[in-house]
Scaffold this motif. Sequence first.
Motif, PDB file in Angstrom:
ATOM      1  N   LEU A 109       0.813  -1.210   0.000  1.00 43.03           N
ATOM      2  CA  LEU A 109       0.000   0.000   0.000  1.00 43.03           C
ATOM      3  C   LEU A 109       0.849   1.263   0.000  1.00 43.03           C
ATOM      4  CD1 LEU A 109      -2.737  -1.243   2.474  1.00 43.03           C
ATOM      5  CD2 LEU A 109      -3.023  -0.828   0.014  1.00 43.03           C
TER       6      LEU A 109
ATOM      7  N   VAL B  76      -3.039   6.243  -1.109  1.00 44.75           N
ATOM      8  CA  VAL B  76      -3.072   5.787   0.279  1.00 44.75           C
ATOM      9  C   VAL B  76      -2.277   6.748   1.156  1.00 44.75           C
ATOM     10  CG1 VAL B  76      -2.498   3.934   1.879  1.00 44.75           C
ATOM     11  CG2 VAL B  76      -3.370   3.386  -0.407  1.00 44.75           C
TER      12      VAL B  76
ATOM     13  N   ARG C 281      -4.896  -7.163  -4.052  1.00 44.89           N
ATOM     14  CA  ARG C 281      -3.467  -6.877  -4.146  1.00 44.89           C
ATOM     15  C   ARG C 281      -2.683  -7.428  -2.957  1.00 44.89           C
ATOM     16  NH1 ARG C 281      -3.179  -0.395  -4.915  1.00 44.89           N
ATOM     17  NH2 ARG C 281      -5.053  -0.097  -6.193  1.00 44.89           N
TER      18      ARG C 281
ATOM     19  N   THR D 236      -7.364   6.802   2.664  1.00 50.65           N
ATOM     20  CA  THR D 236      -7.071   7.236   1.294  1.00 50.65           C
ATOM     21  C   THR D 236      -7.502   8.684   1.065  1.00 50.65           C
ATOM     22  OG1 THR D 236      -9.205   6.368   0.529  1.00 50.65           O
ATOM     23  CG2 THR D 236      -7.302   4.908   0.363  1.00 50.65           C
TER      24      THR D 236
ATOM     25  N   ASP E 162       1.086   3.027  -3.336  1.00 55.36           N
ATOM     26  CA  ASP E 162      -0.124   3.632  -3.909  1.00 55.36           C
ATOM     27  C   ASP E 162      -0.217   5.081  -3.426  1.00 55.36           C
ATOM     28  OD1 ASP E 162      -2.796   4.480  -4.419  1.00 55.36           O
ATOM     29  OD2 ASP E 162      -3.461   2.399  -4.470  1.00 55.36           O
TER      30      ASP E 162
ATOM     31  N   TYR F 202      -8.355  -3.391  -4.158  1.00 56.46           N
ATOM     32  CA  TYR F 202      -7.331  -3.223  -3.122  1.00 56.46           C
ATOM     33  C   TYR F 202      -7.094  -4.536  -2.392  1.00 56.46           C
ATOM     34  CZ  TYR F 202      -6.452   1.810  -3.231  1.00 56.46           C
ATOM     35  OH  TYR F 202      -6.035   3.074  -3.588  1.00 56.46           O
TER      36      TYR F 202
END
Length: 248
Positions: free
Chosen positions: A14, A20, A63, A46, A17, A60
């Motif tokens: 995360l 995030v 992943r 987020t 990303d 999400y």
Amino acid sequence: MIQQEFANKAKKILQQDDNVIGVAVSGSWLTNEIDEFSDLDLIIVTHQRISDHKSKMLDYAKRLGNFLSGFTGEHVGEPRLLICLYDNPLLHVDLKFVTLEEFHLRIETPTILFDRNGLLEKAINDSQAEFPYPDYQWIEDRFWTWIHYALLKIGRGEYFEAYDFMGFLRMVVLGPLLHIKNGNLPRGVRKIESQIEREDLEKLKHTLPAYSKQSLLDSLRNAVALYRQLRVVLFDDTVILHKNTEKK
């Protein structure tokens, strides 16, 4: 522990990303009570809201590991929650998707795993965790009508309905009140076997019926007796007791 391994792996994924802001963990992690039977509660914060779209929540979730299945938490009053099951290792993980603004509103203070710009820490410092406590008047207003309802089910021979009702009564009334009496957070009947006094636990056990009319009636009487005792200990003069309804 497998929960910690999963959390560390999820954090690394995360972090890549840009949407995030940070990741935190709650639940039994906070009290060092994680064991082989524990699930993992992750909070994913987020910039853009994710919880409006189940498909994004699932993206999400997929992943983070060997995803088996997942569903949203409307049944527990939390549609922002995605309840997931992963494999290798087999693990229950709750993923809660919130914005930074929503992160301020919480029932406990989570442990931060990743905080891109210190915004999660600032949100925690600028807000207060508030665990929801039962409204005693709300309980008293309903309790005696609920008891009458259970008696109708027993009288009609709908024993499964009555049996399930006893579980509801423990979850919504007796469990939370017993937890409060014993200085705990009112988490239904969670961990009640280890967190209340033995005498209180024995009284709660007496509300467990067998599948028979007499056992259901006995359990219901025991539940009423326990509620009356807890009412004396916990309620103050601001709670209006429905004495006439109770008598009838």
